[in-house]
Design a protein around this motif. Structure first.
Motif, PDB file in Angstrom:
ATOM      1  N   LEU A   1       0.830  -1.208   0.000  1.00 49.46           N
ATOM      2  CA  LEU A   1       0.000   0.000   0.000  1.00 49.46           C
ATOM      3  C   LEU A   1       0.864   1.257   0.000  1.00 49.46           C
ATOM      4  O   LEU A   1       0.503   2.272  -0.610  1.00 49.46           O
TER       5      LEU A   1
ATOM      6  N   CYS B   1      -6.986   5.942  -4.356  1.00 53.78           N
ATOM      7  CA  CYS B   1      -5.865   6.445  -3.579  1.00 53.78           C
ATOM      8  C   CYS B   1      -6.303   6.795  -2.158  1.00 53.78           C
ATOM      9  O   CYS B   1      -5.576   6.525  -1.186  1.00 53.78           O
TER      10      CYS B   1
ATOM     11  N   VAL C   1      -6.548   3.487  -0.357  1.00 56.18           N
ATOM     12  CA  VAL C   1      -5.239   2.877  -0.123  1.00 56.18           C
ATOM     13  C   VAL C   1      -4.526   3.561   1.044  1.00 56.18           C
ATOM     14  O   VAL C   1      -3.967   2.895   1.932  1.00 56.18           O
TER      15      VAL C   1
END
Length: 372
Positions: free
Chosen positions: A227, A308, A311
């Protein structure tokens, strides 16, 4: 300069961030403030100091060169003429240095110096001259054309965050590429702030100091590292134009993360242990993160923004469960006893705050896209 020649540039935000770094390095440790015991401008007429080192002279000269370059670039890209941009950049860097040297009168651990002021001004002038040289050679125009081909408009904030990402990796991370370990440090800071108040008992009850985090499994370390690589890749995709360039950005992020993590290991444990961080778990996580990022590079830009956000949130949730590493504490002590203490502190703050700043930026992009 015509409005058509004015551009949104990452140079302005980078100049502000670099100025903040200079303030941090000049006034650290920000404790023991007192009234000056002598006139605060006396340092301007002091003779050459009795004790000095080449490192201090070089650091004071070269430390302001990037500031001069960034200030000149920011002013030039904002529409100022070359001459005015150069003059204002020089005056801005010199004024910042003077303010900080004057402020050191009020800190017992710092000593104002006219030599430092002169070297800082010279470094700013050198940076401005370098910026002018790049401009005269057409470097600014070429960069703008390259940026227009690779990135969408209003991408300065994202580019700034991408440039800061490897800086945050230079401070030791709980797992390779995993930024944002602030939970335990937030608890310690809050405890210090509440010391001697009614809130001290409340904190001890709800967030006890004896709370021990269990070592995470290899699977958790694998996920955190993967990640940690995907986060800057997806951030890059959110400001990049679609197409073949995105997979190359992911590859570049993996290479940059590898170099920054190796450099951090060298700084903390020495060159003999440069690749000690490259365990089978970390190596496999880098490959998995790069593969996933390459597969996601073809998604629409708005979808990459949402991914994003997810994550980074997942990475922070995993990092919050990491216990304190005794080797990390030992290396941290070595940093604090050496010349890199101020740089270490700045890299530490970048590593702590980068995920949260990126979350704020991405949420802002969502809002801007909705408004558009």
């Amino acid at each position: 300069m015509p409005a058509a020649d004015r551009h949104r540039s990452a140079a302005a935000s980078l100049a502000g961030l670099y100025a903040a770094l200079v303030v941090y390095a000049s006034l650290y440790p920000f404790s023991g403030w007192r009234w000056a015991v002598r006139p605060t401008l006396d340092f301007l007429s002091l003779p050459w100091p009795a004790y000095w080192t080449p490192f201090d002279l070089i650091a004071n000269l070269l430390g302001y060169v990037p500031l001069g370059v960034l200030l000149f670039g920011a002013l030039l890209r904002s529409g100022w003429r070359v001459g005015w941009a150069a003059l204002l950049a020089f005056l801005g860097g010199t004024a910042l240095s003077f303010s900080l040297e004057w402020g050191q009168n009020f800190l017992p651990m710092r000593v104002p110096s006219n030599i430092d002021l002169a070297l800082n001004a010279a470094g700013t002038a050198l940076g401005v001259a370098l910026g002018q040289g790049v401009h005269l050679l057409g470097g600014v125009v070429r960069w703008q054309r390259l940026r227009d081909r690779w990135f969408v408009p209003r991408s300065g904030g994202g580019l700034t965050l991408l440039l800061l990402w490897p800086v945050g990796l230079l401070f030791p991370t709980p797992a390779p590429l995993a930024l944002g370990p602030v939970i335990e440090r937030a608890r310690d800071g809050l405890a210090e702030w509440l010391l001697g108040t009614a809130g001290e008992a409340w904190l001890a009850q709800w967030w006890p100091e004896s709370f021990v985090l269990e070592p995470l499994s290899p699977a958790a370390e694998f996920a955190a590292t993967s990640l940690g690589l995907m986060a800057p890749c997806l951030l890059a995709f959110s400001v990049a134009r679609p197409g073949w360039r995105r997979p190359f950005m992911a590859l570049g992020a993996a290479a940059l993360g590898f170099v920054a993590t190796t450099l951090s290991t060298v700084l903390n444990f020495g060159p003999d242990h440069a690749l000690a961080w490259r365990t089978p778990v970390a190596w496999g996580a880098l490959g998995a993160g790069l593969m996933l990022a390459a597969l996601l590079s073809w998604l629409p830009r708005r979808l990459t923004v949402g991914l994003c956000l997810m994550v980074i949130t997942a990475m922070l949730a995993i990092v919050a469960q990491f216990p304190t590493d005794p080797y990390f504490s030992q290396s941290l002590q070595a940093w604090e006893q050496g010349r890199f203490i101020r740089f270490h502190g700045a890299a530490q703050w970048v590593g702590w705050l980068w995920p949260f700043a990126t979350l704020a930026y991405l949420l802002g992009r969502f809002g801007a896209d909705d408004a558009a």
